[in-house]
Scaffold this motif. Sequence first.
Motif: not given
Length: 96
Positions: A86-95
């Motif tokens: 968290l929080p990166e795993v919840e980013f919908v758009e990702g990279c």
Amino acid sequence: MVTGGRISRVDVRQNTQITTLKGAKIGDTEAQIKSLYPGQIKITPHKYVQGGHYLTFVPKDRADRNYRVIFETDGKLVTQFRSGKLPEVEFVEGCS
């Protein structure tokens, strides 16, 4: 995804051979995911896929409280999944 020079998230798309430790993979049904992780799946609507869902595995172990596995579905089958902190795993758009 890399944050601060460390891997913070891994996305799995199109590869049906990659599984989680419990054996979950792309192509599994929503019911299969729920049965692999009983009582640990939070279901929310998909942001872009009408009728789709995010099935979020929330670990019970306190040591893993900052991690998640998120399965994206079309409403029936897993289309992709990601794992990370968290929080990166919840980013919908990702990279990209």
